[in-house]
Design a protein around this motif. Structure first.
Motif, PDB file in Angstrom:
ATOM      1  N   SER A 207     -12.961 -21.214  -3.093  1.00  0.00           N
ATOM      2  CA  SER A 207     -13.424 -21.294  -1.704  1.00  0.00           C
ATOM      3  C   SER A 207     -12.484 -22.203  -0.924  1.00  0.00           C
ATOM      4  CB  SER A 207     -14.844 -21.852  -1.632  1.00  0.00           C
ATOM      5  OG  SER A 207     -15.195 -22.121  -0.278  1.00  0.00           O
ATOM      6  N   ILE A 208     -12.069 -21.744   0.238  1.00  0.00           N
ATOM      7  CA  ILE A 208     -11.245 -22.569   1.121  1.00  0.00           C
ATOM      8  C   ILE A 208     -12.070 -22.958   2.337  1.00  0.00           C
ATOM      9  CG2 ILE A 208      -8.943 -22.739   2.171  1.00  0.00           C
ATOM     10  CD1 ILE A 208      -8.092 -20.410   0.448  1.00  0.00           C
ATOM     11  N   ALA A 209     -13.385 -22.813   2.226  1.00  0.00           N
ATOM     12  CA  ALA A 209     -14.276 -23.109   3.351  1.00  0.00           C
ATOM     13  C   ALA A 209     -15.508 -23.869   2.885  1.00  0.00           C
ATOM     14  CB  ALA A 209     -14.677 -21.819   4.056  1.00  0.00           C
TER      15      ALA A 209
ATOM     16  N   THR B 290      -9.750 -27.103   0.911  1.00  0.00           N
ATOM     17  CA  THR B 290      -9.755 -27.005   2.367  1.00  0.00           C
ATOM     18  C   THR B 290      -8.525 -26.230   2.817  1.00  0.00           C
ATOM     19  OG1 THR B 290      -8.463 -29.000   2.827  1.00  0.00           O
ATOM     20  CG2 THR B 290     -10.827 -29.292   2.421  1.00  0.00           C
ATOM     21  N   SER B 291      -8.454 -25.954   4.100  1.00  0.00           N
ATOM     22  CA  SER B 291      -7.303 -25.220   4.624  1.00  0.00           C
ATOM     23  C   SER B 291      -6.026 -26.042   4.540  1.00  0.00           C
ATOM     24  CB  SER B 291      -7.555 -24.812   6.083  1.00  0.00           C
ATOM     25  OG  SER B 291      -7.786 -25.948   6.900  1.00  0.00           O
TER      26      SER B 291
ATOM     27  N   ASP C  13      -8.076 -23.644  12.063  1.00  0.00           N
ATOM     28  CA  ASP C  13      -8.575 -23.782  10.698  1.00  0.00           C
ATOM     29  C   ASP C  13      -8.755 -22.441   9.998  1.00  0.00           C
ATOM     30  OD1 ASP C  13      -9.784 -25.586   8.573  1.00  0.00           O
ATOM     31  OD2 ASP C  13     -11.462 -24.219   8.916  1.00  0.00           O
TER      32      ASP C  13
ATOM     33  N   GLN D 114      -6.823 -21.135   6.677  1.00  0.00           N
ATOM     34  CA  GLN D 114      -7.499 -20.707   5.449  1.00  0.00           C
ATOM     35  C   GLN D 114      -6.876 -19.425   4.909  1.00  0.00           C
ATOM     36  OE1 GLN D 114     -11.901 -20.578   5.625  1.00  0.00           O
ATOM     37  NE2 GLN D 114     -11.766 -21.909   7.414  1.00  0.00           N
TER      38      GLN D 114
ATOM     39  N   VAL E  13     -13.499 -17.409   2.612  1.00  0.00           N
ATOM     40  CA  VAL E  13     -13.043 -18.098   3.817  1.00  0.00           C
ATOM     41  C   VAL E  13     -14.105 -17.916   4.886  1.00  0.00           C
ATOM     42  CG1 VAL E  13     -10.590 -17.759   3.284  1.00  0.00           C
ATOM     43  CG2 VAL E  13     -11.785 -16.081   4.686  1.00  0.00           C
TER      44      VAL E  13
END
Length: 542
Positions: free
Chosen positions: A216-218, A237-238, A344, A348, A371
């Motif tokens: 997960s990047i979110a 995170t991004s 953002d 991502q 994302v």
């Protein structure tokens, strides 16, 4: 960059599956435990790992995307109903301000998604979805119409008051969880992405040293929650990996080479190096308690995945790498949009492209990414006058350019021409009311139910609209065909369940037909698996 992994008395994948399954029996219901064991048994019975790389990218549109203005009737009776019902949210097909014109698309199967026969003419998309139009017309994208959370099929306006429905309809938090779990009529235990990962990870990602299949990047999400804990999602995170604090940037104060893990000679002799070595020695220990092992495993897996993700990103880092080329795909996609590429959500998606480019360092043949683009709770100023960056207009602008940049990156040699191997799909809390909530320029829309989703990738059978388009008749129209759930604001009853939509994505990633009911326990209520394969929801090539 080479990675070295050394674990002291660490359990094998098979042992961890068994341990987790046994411990789960003490803390969950027998029904859930048996379902989990079925998933594990299917994985353990696999004779050989799969070959080739495939990835799903869940693009969650947080807040409730008004998809009534994403996929739009361009002509026909549906267009007339659109103009009569949307009020201040209407996007015209012919207007002096060309920036507000609906963009016609060349859907090849209008009759198949026509809810009445002769109701639909042609389709269009939001005026800011210029690149999505191009992808759609080229056969690289498709829309899924009328999809939403359902517990049982066949709900009509007449049966709505008494029919079994997902609890807490129109609630952001509840509908987000239900979309991401696909099981709205049971307490949340896992996400459908997490269940897919539990099943496929031992089959397609058999190496004991690979990274988590779920990234997960979110932030933390329900979609990737594993029912067994076998595949814990790695959250970043991004900006990149999130390292343990106190050891300097990228562990520069504690280790000589951040790409080498758990090697005694790599730790620096100072206080931070000794502290990290002691901490990681503890991580590698085996404990008598399964709960202590599981707790330790979270940190251990995070540390190992962090190292592999860092190495994957290293493939596309540095002045002589492909980073600038990958970034240029996104920069070019934003040209003339008026929107800042450095946001953002776009960052991502850039990171997903970089991780796919560096996939060899992750060691996985199957991957699931999450994302998120926020801001879709558009109760006011949904169509701001003269702005390309605010309201729903700005959101569509950003989504359009970001997905274009992502598509171009995947088609590029820097990523390895992976367009056919990656499918991106959208999901959202719900769509929004068809009618505007005001009669002036500050108008927005409120929480509703079924709407439209977008899928894109080289395996998509594109230039088509799947499912059934809603009949755009409000509840007070007196038309027996209206699917306005209650009242007269245009809360469309879904005709396609999340299970049906998600099961096609799961099959493409590698879930066998016999396991679909284990991943989606409510699926059999809606359609048999052969109908999914041969019917008008077969939107992905094998």
């Amino acid at each position: 960059m080479n990675l070295v992994f050394r674990r002291k008395n660490g359990p094998s994948r098979r042992q961890f599956l068994v341990q987790t399954g046994c411990s789960a029996m003490g803390i969950t219901s027998m029904v859930n435990t048996l379902a989990h064991l079925k998933l594990m048994q299917g994985a353990l019975n696999a004779q050989s790992p799969g070959s080739g790389y495939r990835a799903l990218v869940c693009v969650f549109l947080n807040g409730g995307n008004d998809s009534n203005n994403m996929l739009i009737p361009y002509s026909g009776t549906a267009r007339t109903d659109y103009q009569n019902g949307r009020g201040m949210l209407t996007i015209p097909t012919n207007n002096a301000n060309a920036a507000l014109n609906v963009l016609p698309i060349n859907a090849t199967n209008v009759a198949a998604c026509d809810p009445l026969g002769g109701y639909l003419g042609t389709f269009g998309v939001h005026p800011k979805l210029t690149h999505i139009k191009t992808l759609f017309d080229a056969g690289d994208a498709a829309f899924i119409s009328g999809v939403g959370t359902l517990t049982y099929p066949g709900i009509t306006r007449a049966s709505y008051p008494t029919a079994p429905k997902p609890p807490q309809l129109y609630s952001h938090s509840d509908q987000q969880v239900q979309w991401q779990s696909s099981i709205p009529d049971r307490p949340f235990t896992s996400g459908w992405g997490g269940r897919i990962a539990d099943l496929l990870d031992p089959v397609h990602n058999p190496s004991s040293g690979n990274a988590s299949m779920s990234v997960s990047i979110a932030g933390v999400n329900s979609f990737q929650v594993s029912p067994t804990g076998v595949v814990a999602p790695y959250v970043m995170t991004s900006s990149g990996v999130v390292s343990f604090a106190g050891y300097g940037t990228n562990y520069a104060s504690a280790v000589t080479n951040p790409g080498i893990l758990f090697q005694a000679s790599n730790y620096k002799t100072g206080e931070q190096g000794r502290r990290l070595q002691a901490f990681e020695n503890i991580l590698q220990m085996t404990h008598a308690s399964l709960m202590e092992n599981a707790y330790n495993g979270v940190a251990m897996n995070a540390r190992m995945t962090e190292g592999m993700v860092g190495s994957a990103l290293q493939v596309t880092a540095g002045s002589t790498s492909t980073t600038s080329t990958l970034d240029s795909y996104f920069t070019n996609a934003f040209a003339g949009s008026g929107y800042n590429v450095n946001n953002d959500f776009t960052n991502q998606m850039k990171l997903v492209a970089r991780l796919i480019a560096g996939r060899a360092a992750l060691g996985n043949n199957r991957q699931i990414f999450f994302v998120q683009q926020g801001g879709y709770d558009t109760h006011i100023a949904q169509i701001p006058s003269g702005s390309n960056t605010a309201g729903h207009t700005g959101l569509m602008n950003n989504l359009n350019c970001t997905l274009k940049g992502f598509a171009d990156a995947l088609k590029g040699a820097e990523v390895g021409n992976m367009w056919d191997n990656v499918t991106a799909f959208t999901a959202s809390d719900f769509t929004r009311t068809f009618t505007a909530n005001k009669t002036d320029a500050t108008a927005g829309s409120d929480h509703a139910w079924g709407g439209h989703a977008l899928v894109m990738g080289g395996s998509v059978k594109g230039a088509r609209v799947y499912g059934k388009f809603p009949v755009l008749k409000l509840g007070n129209s007196g038309d027996p065909n209206t699917i306005d759930a209650t009242g007269s604001s245009g809360r469309w009853i879904p005709s396609i369940s999340v299970d049906q939509y998600a099961s096609v994505l799961a099959r493409w990633l590698g879930v066998g037909d016999s396991a679909l009911d284990d991943i989606f326990p409510n699926l059999s209520r809606f359609v048999t698996i052969p109908n999914i394969i041969s019917g008008n929801m077969d939107f992905l090539s094998a």
